[in-house]
Design a protein around this motif. Structure first.
Motif, PDB file in Angstrom:
ATOM      1  N   VAL A   1      -9.437  -2.325   1.516  1.00  0.00           N
ATOM      2  CA  VAL A   1      -8.512  -3.243   1.660  1.00  0.00           C
ATOM      3  C   VAL A   1      -9.005  -4.666   1.810  1.00  0.00           C
ATOM      4  CG1 VAL A   1      -6.723  -4.000   3.350  1.00  0.00           C
ATOM      5  CG2 VAL A   1      -6.776  -1.899   2.849  1.00  0.00           C
TER       6      VAL A   1
ATOM      7  N   VAL B   1       0.774  -1.120   0.183  1.00  0.00           N
ATOM      8  CA  VAL B   1       0.069  -0.018   0.233  1.00  0.00           C
ATOM      9  C   VAL B   1       0.956   1.178   0.063  1.00  0.00           C
ATOM     10  CG1 VAL B   1      -1.719   1.235   1.387  1.00  0.00           C
ATOM     11  CG2 VAL B   1      -2.030  -1.287   1.048  1.00  0.00           C
TER      12      VAL B   1
ATOM     13  N   CYS C   1      -8.574  -7.506  -0.729  1.00  0.00           N
ATOM     14  CA  CYS C   1      -7.502  -8.610  -0.320  1.00  0.00           C
ATOM     15  C   CYS C   1      -8.339  -9.680   0.479  1.00  0.00           C
ATOM     16  CB  CYS C   1      -6.562  -7.911   0.455  1.00  0.00           C
ATOM     17  SG  CYS C   1      -5.028  -9.113   0.858  1.00  0.00           S
TER      18      CYS C   1
END
Length: 294
Positions: free
Chosen positions: A287, A183, A291
């Motif tokens: 996120v 990130v 993910c």
């Protein structure tokens, strides 16, 4: 002849987020993971200092904890900023990540510290870590050292966030080699934008030579001030250059963030109803959506 009102109804306008794109339909975060854990390792990196990297690491970690995840923050910056931001005095540490990198007589779990936030732990660092960059040069498989340290910890957490040093040296290469995802916190300022190309080039080299599974999870705009033309133009250029790699969530400037550093706790507990806390909760949802293994 009467007019049909339906002919004059306006089309619904899709709400645009600060990045100029429609907000995605994000699923609600699921509860704690079931079954055995194996942490997803995410490097938070940018070679430019002062871009909100440590602030993002701490507060994203705390927001992920609120979704039921167990999170470990690895302070991999010799300045010990993540440690300070979680209320730890780096100068009083008996052991730190440095001792784990250069020795094998310590159990990594014994160096981990409770952050004071339930479900959020810290692997601390201090100025000793600055010597590791030189000492690791003579080590066999020097780029793999952090991966070795984190291996026994992955079964205890859902997410491991590495707060990298503001450089592209051996420590950062170690962090990228140990990670599954990257990130990139990016200050919405022109000089910060210029350095992204250099960073992505380094990530590409690590992917090619050391860690073929490494991926960029996303770029998150930080220190955004929508009142200034400069911030808006920089964010627009980032989206033009990187498209959907850019997170929809943007972290705006607020006086609360410096206050949380002094308090030594995340904004989600210091000011839980503030816009800054809500922004990091939204980033945590993004996120998790990108993910699914986390």
């Amino acid at each position: 002849m009467s007019e049909n009102p339906a002919l004059f109804e306006a089309e619904p306008v899709e709400e645009l987020g600060p990045t100029g794109r429609p907000w995605p339909d994000l699923p609600e975060p699921r509860g704690p993971k079931e079954g055995p854990r194996r942490a997803v390792v995410i490097a938070m990196t940018n070679q430019k200092g002062g871009v909100g990297k440590t602030t993002t690491t701490i507060n994203l970690g705390a927001a992920l904890v609120e979704t039921g995840r167990r999170v470990l923050i690895v302070d991999f910056d010799p300045q010990g900023s993540a440690s300070v931001g979680l209320g730890v005095n780096p100068h009083t540490l008996d052991a730190s990540i440095y001792n784990l990198l250069l020795g094998r007589d310590l159990n990594p779990a014994d160096v981990v510290i409770d952050s004071g936030v339930e479900g959020l732990d810290l692997l601390p660092a201090n100025i000793d870590l600055s010597a590791a960059e030189v000492q690791l040069v003579s080590e066999v498989a020097r780029e793999q050292t952090l991966r070795r340290v984190l291996k026994p910890l992955r079964s205890a957490y859902d997410v491991i966030l590495i707060d990298c040093a503001p450089s592209l040296g051996l420590l950062t290469v170690n962090a990228l080699t140990a990670s599954d995802q990257v990130v990139i916190p990016l200050e919405c300022e022109f000089f910060a934008l210029r350095g992204v190309a250099l960073l992505t080039d380094t990530i590409a080299k690590v992917t090619d030579r050391l860690n073929p599974d490494l991926e960029i999870l996303g770029i998150v705009g930080t220190m955004y001030d929508g009142r200034t033309l400069h911030s808006r133009e920089v964010l627009e250029r980032v989206v033009e250059a990187f498209g959907d790699t850019v997170f929809h969530t943007v972290i705006k400037r607020t006086v609360k963030f410096p206050e949380t550093t002094v308090a030594g706790e995340p904004i989600t507990s210091y000011a839980p109803s503030s816009p800054g806390a809500d922004a990091y909760r939204m980033l945590a949802r993004e996120v998790l959506a990108r993910c699914p293994d986390a």
